[in-house]
Design a protein around this motif. Sequence first.
Motif, PDB file in Angstrom:
ATOM      1  N   LEU A 218       0.816  -1.218   0.000  1.00  0.00           N
ATOM      2  CA  LEU A 218       0.000   0.000   0.000  1.00  0.00           C
ATOM      3  C   LEU A 218       0.850   1.269   0.000  1.00  0.00           C
ATOM      4  O   LEU A 218       0.321   2.373   0.063  1.00  0.00           O
ATOM      5  CB  LEU A 218      -0.953  -0.005   1.211  1.00  0.00           C
ATOM      6  N   ASN A 219       2.168   1.118  -0.046  1.00  0.00           N
ATOM      7  CA  ASN A 219       3.068   2.279  -0.109  1.00  0.00           C
ATOM      8  C   ASN A 219       2.972   2.974  -1.457  1.00  0.00           C
ATOM      9  O   ASN A 219       2.527   2.396  -2.440  1.00  0.00           O
ATOM     10  CB  ASN A 219       4.529   1.846   0.006  1.00  0.00           C
ATOM     11  N   ASN A 220       3.448   4.192  -1.493  1.00  0.00           N
ATOM     12  CA  ASN A 220       3.788   4.820  -2.757  1.00  0.00           C
ATOM     13  C   ASN A 220       5.305   4.646  -2.903  1.00  0.00           C
ATOM     14  O   ASN A 220       6.066   5.155  -2.092  1.00  0.00           O
ATOM     15  CB  ASN A 220       3.428   6.305  -2.705  1.00  0.00           C
ATOM     16  N   PRO A 221       5.750   3.896  -3.925  1.00  0.00           N
ATOM     17  CA  PRO A 221       7.185   3.565  -3.994  1.00  0.00           C
ATOM     18  C   PRO A 221       8.101   4.767  -4.240  1.00  0.00           C
ATOM     19  O   PRO A 221       9.319   4.637  -4.166  1.00  0.00           O
ATOM     20  CB  PRO A 221       7.267   2.568  -5.153  1.00  0.00           C
ATOM     21  N   TYR A 222       7.502   5.945  -4.546  1.00  0.00           N
ATOM     22  CA  TYR A 222       8.338   7.118  -4.828  1.00  0.00           C
ATOM     23  C   TYR A 222       8.426   8.079  -3.651  1.00  0.00           C
ATOM     24  O   TYR A 222       9.077   9.114  -3.752  1.00  0.00           O
ATOM     25  CB  TYR A 222       7.810   7.862  -6.051  1.00  0.00           C
ATOM     26  N   ARG A 223       7.761   7.789  -2.583  1.00  0.00           N
ATOM     27  CA  ARG A 223       7.779   8.731  -1.464  1.00  0.00           C
ATOM     28  C   ARG A 223       8.623   8.164  -0.328  1.00  0.00           C
ATOM     29  O   ARG A 223       8.691   6.955  -0.129  1.00  0.00           O
ATOM     30  CB  ARG A 223       6.355   9.049  -1.018  1.00  0.00           C
ATOM     31  N   SER A 224       9.278   9.067   0.397  1.00  0.00           N
ATOM     32  CA  SER A 224      10.286   8.661   1.374  1.00  0.00           C
ATOM     33  C   SER A 224      10.044   9.323   2.719  1.00  0.00           C
ATOM     34  O   SER A 224       9.412  10.374   2.805  1.00  0.00           O
ATOM     35  CB  SER A 224      11.681   9.074   0.882  1.00  0.00           C
ATOM     36  N   VAL A 225      10.593   8.697   3.757  1.00  0.00           N
ATOM     37  CA  VAL A 225      10.600   9.341   5.073  1.00  0.00           C
ATOM     38  C   VAL A 225      11.916  10.102   5.230  1.00  0.00           C
ATOM     39  O   VAL A 225      12.922   9.779   4.609  1.00  0.00           O
ATOM     40  CB  VAL A 225      10.455   8.312   6.221  1.00  0.00           C
ATOM     41  N   ARG A 226      11.891  11.122   6.078  1.00  0.00           N
ATOM     42  CA  ARG A 226      13.063  11.961   6.306  1.00  0.00           C
ATOM     43  C   ARG A 226      13.553  11.693   7.723  1.00  0.00           C
ATOM     44  O   ARG A 226      12.755  11.638   8.666  1.00  0.00           O
ATOM     45  CB  ARG A 226      12.646  13.424   6.154  1.00  0.00           C
ATOM     46  N   PHE A 227      14.842  11.499   7.898  1.00  0.00           N
ATOM     47  CA  PHE A 227      15.366  11.258   9.245  1.00  0.00           C
ATOM     48  C   PHE A 227      16.649  12.068   9.472  1.00  0.00           C
ATOM     49  O   PHE A 227      17.345  12.442   8.521  1.00  0.00           O
ATOM     50  CB  PHE A 227      15.631   9.760   9.482  1.00  0.00           C
ATOM     51  N   LEU A 228      16.905  12.360  10.732  1.00  0.00           N
ATOM     52  CA  LEU A 228      18.085  13.149  11.090  1.00  0.00           C
ATOM     53  C   LEU A 228      19.360  12.396  10.720  1.00  0.00           C
ATOM     54  O   LEU A 228      19.491  11.198  10.982  1.00  0.00           O
ATOM     55  CB  LEU A 228      18.079  13.438  12.596  1.00  0.00           C
TER      56      LEU A 228
ATOM     57  N   TYR B 267       2.688   8.653  10.852  1.00  0.00           N
ATOM     58  CA  TYR B 267       3.220   9.771  10.061  1.00  0.00           C
ATOM     59  C   TYR B 267       4.087  10.681  10.926  1.00  0.00           C
ATOM     60  O   TYR B 267       3.736  11.006  12.067  1.00  0.00           O
ATOM     61  CB  TYR B 267       2.085  10.608   9.464  1.00  0.00           C
ATOM     62  N   GLN B 268       5.221  11.098  10.411  1.00  0.00           N
ATOM     63  CA  GLN B 268       6.034  12.148  11.025  1.00  0.00           C
ATOM     64  C   GLN B 268       6.757  12.885   9.907  1.00  0.00           C
ATOM     65  O   GLN B 268       7.136  12.282   8.893  1.00  0.00           O
ATOM     66  CB  GLN B 268       7.077  11.561  11.982  1.00  0.00           C
ATOM     67  N   ASP B 269       6.982  14.164  10.102  1.00  0.00           N
ATOM     68  CA  ASP B 269       7.736  14.923   9.103  1.00  0.00           C
ATOM     69  C   ASP B 269       9.221  14.586   9.184  1.00  0.00           C
ATOM     70  O   ASP B 269       9.917  14.545   8.174  1.00  0.00           O
ATOM     71  CB  ASP B 269       7.528  16.421   9.325  1.00  0.00           C
ATOM     72  N   LEU B 270       9.696  14.342  10.410  1.00  0.00           N
ATOM     73  CA  LEU B 270      11.136  14.099  10.616  1.00  0.00           C
ATOM     74  C   LEU B 270      11.308  13.016  11.676  1.00  0.00           C
ATOM     75  O   LEU B 270      10.854  13.175  12.810  1.00  0.00           O
ATOM     76  CB  LEU B 270      11.800  15.398  11.079  1.00  0.00           C
TER      77      LEU B 270
ATOM     78  N   ALA C 165       5.831   6.880   7.741  1.00  0.00           N
ATOM     79  CA  ALA C 165       5.363   7.549   6.527  1.00  0.00           C
ATOM     80  C   ALA C 165       5.655   9.036   6.595  1.00  0.00           C
ATOM     81  O   ALA C 165       5.634   9.644   7.664  1.00  0.00           O
ATOM     82  CB  ALA C 165       3.862   7.340   6.348  1.00  0.00           C
ATOM     83  N   ARG C 166       5.932   9.624   5.422  1.00  0.00           N
ATOM     84  CA  ARG C 166       6.031  11.081   5.316  1.00  0.00           C
ATOM     85  C   ARG C 166       5.306  11.560   4.047  1.00  0.00           C
ATOM     86  O   ARG C 166       5.594  12.601   3.505  1.00  0.00           O
ATOM     87  CB  ARG C 166       7.507  11.521   5.302  1.00  0.00           C
ATOM     88  N   ASP C 167       4.390  10.757   3.574  1.00  0.00           N
ATOM     89  CA  ASP C 167       3.542  11.147   2.455  1.00  0.00           C
ATOM     90  C   ASP C 167       2.631  12.273   2.952  1.00  0.00           C
ATOM     91  O   ASP C 167       1.925  12.110   3.942  1.00  0.00           O
ATOM     92  CB  ASP C 167       2.713   9.918   2.043  1.00  0.00           C
ATOM     93  N   LYS C 168       2.611  13.402   2.263  1.00  0.00           N
ATOM     94  CA  LYS C 168       1.854  14.543   2.796  1.00  0.00           C
ATOM     95  C   LYS C 168       0.356  14.273   2.851  1.00  0.00           C
ATOM     96  O   LYS C 168      -0.365  14.908   3.622  1.00  0.00           O
ATOM     97  CB  LYS C 168       2.144  15.826   2.020  1.00  0.00           C
ATOM     98  N   GLU C 169      -0.126  13.303   2.063  1.00  0.00           N
ATOM     99  CA  GLU C 169      -1.547  12.952   2.146  1.00  0.00           C
ATOM    100  C   GLU C 169      -1.856  12.153   3.413  1.00  0.00           C
ATOM    101  O   GLU C 169      -3.009  11.835   3.685  1.00  0.00           O
ATOM    102  CB  GLU C 169      -1.979  12.149   0.917  1.00  0.00           C
ATOM    103  N   MET C 170      -0.815  11.806   4.191  1.00  0.00           N
ATOM    104  CA  MET C 170      -1.006  11.113   5.479  1.00  0.00           C
ATOM    105  C   MET C 170      -0.903  12.091   6.644  1.00  0.00           C
ATOM    106  O   MET C 170      -1.022  11.698   7.797  1.00  0.00           O
ATOM    107  CB  MET C 170       0.085  10.051   5.667  1.00  0.00           C
ATOM    108  N   SER C 171      -0.628  13.362   6.370  1.00  0.00           N
ATOM    109  CA  SER C 171      -0.351  14.321   7.442  1.00  0.00           C
ATOM    110  C   SER C 171      -1.632  15.027   7.900  1.00  0.00           C
ATOM    111  O   SER C 171      -2.725  14.718   7.443  1.00  0.00           O
ATOM    112  CB  SER C 171       0.660  15.359   6.936  1.00  0.00           C
TER     113      SER C 171
END
Lengths: 406, 91
Positions: A219-229, A314-317, A328-334
């Motif tokens: 169910l992922n979008n294979p082009y979207r990524s999570v951002r981490f420190l 969901y988290q931005d970072l 997840a960091r897909d903006k449609e999940m925020s």
Amino acid sequence: MALTAVQVAVVVVTKKQAAKAIRHKLNMVKMVMCTLGLVVTTLFFGTAHSAVLPIERADVLYHSYEGDGVTIDGPSVLLRKNIGGRVSVSANYYVDTVSGASIDVRATASPYEEVRKEKTIGLDFLNNKTLLSTSFTNSSENDFEANSVYLGVSQDFFGDLSTISLSYSKGWDVVGRRGDESFEEEADRQKFGLGFSQVATKSLIVGFNIEHISDEGYLNNPYRSVRFLDSSTDRGFSFATETYPNTRSSTAYSINANYYLPYRAAIYGDARTYSDTWGIKASNFKLGYIHPIEDDWVFEVFVRHYKQDKADFYQDLFSRPNEFNFMARDKEMSTYTGLTAGISVSYEWQFSQTAMFKKSAVHFEWDYMKFDYDDFRDATAQTPVGEEPLFGFSANVLRIFASIWY
Amino acid sequence: MKMVNKTSVRLILVACVALFGSGCASTFDGFSNPLANIEPWVKPYERSNLADPIMSMNRNPVALSYAKHVFESREGARGADGGAGGGCGCN
């Protein structure tokens, strides 16, 4: 051996998730049971009167979406023709040509261009005043293939003042990824719908809809990524592949109403509430006004508001690449809000009812959309990590089409 | 159980409306249903306003299905918008 606090917390979270999933399964089973009951009720006991076939018409549409660095446009052609008095067939050919790159892609990859083609064929059958509908849809692009079937039944009763409709659809998706021929994942989807509409007065129609959707698979979008420190990089962060659960169940409820004003015009409204097992909760409402002038012109305006709370995972970072099982960091999940305002105008030509073509029309529809995100930051901004401005964007959506009734 | 109960109550209400409205309750002997005597209150000759195309929730199917697709692609929520299901391809 005693469990540590962390292990206890994990067990509690797992049990909560399991309970949530069971609740939604029960929800689905009950909906299926009620649906079957209502099918029996309406088909065998209902006093049906005047279900009718859909109107015969042909439409040729050009659509365009421009916003957030992306342009999506293309044609759509919809044809509908009756065969005798009991069967109606329809066919739709739809094309999306996508170019550019949204914020999710701009932060991690290059702009791209691709084409999606969707084909639908449908059949409606009027049997003893019950309308049965079925359709098959295929959607195809270079990295995504989707097939789905739809079954629906609708019936008028109570002197034509009430209509009940039931629907079921099943979809099969094959998900690919550009530049990676070995990547191929699958996802299945089921939808159960129940609708009820009621003529309340000689100027008011109200309706109620429920739809339960369950997904299983990739169910992922294979082009979207999570951002981490990541202190080893100049900007202080890096990206990693998103990880979603393999199942998702959602239930949405909506109500709607259309009211004919004392002069020839109508107002309408609808509202919907939504929740799913990923923790997303959303609601939206829409209000519109339709104003014809003579038999030629029809003007319409509407405003629509949408509000959503983020998915649990969901988290931005994130702190590190594998901080949680699901990320997840897909903006449609925020968490975000959306506001859409639209205007449209149509001009109609009426012909003789005995002519081959009864009526024709041209239509122009324009929507302006604005989205503001509460916890999705613009990772392309040159500011310290975590202090980027919150993201937002607007889009213009056009629909220009011609119609012929025959 | 809150979600299940809410769903059940709503579905039962809808089922009751359909059941009583369709008149099947009157087929059960000895069952006195006060709703069974309700007659349709808007007569056929009073429906000219309702028959006007501006009262249709789906005046232009080709445009409505596209508008739904745009919202589905930009929003996390889905369903109960009165449309048939179909493959999205929303990458």
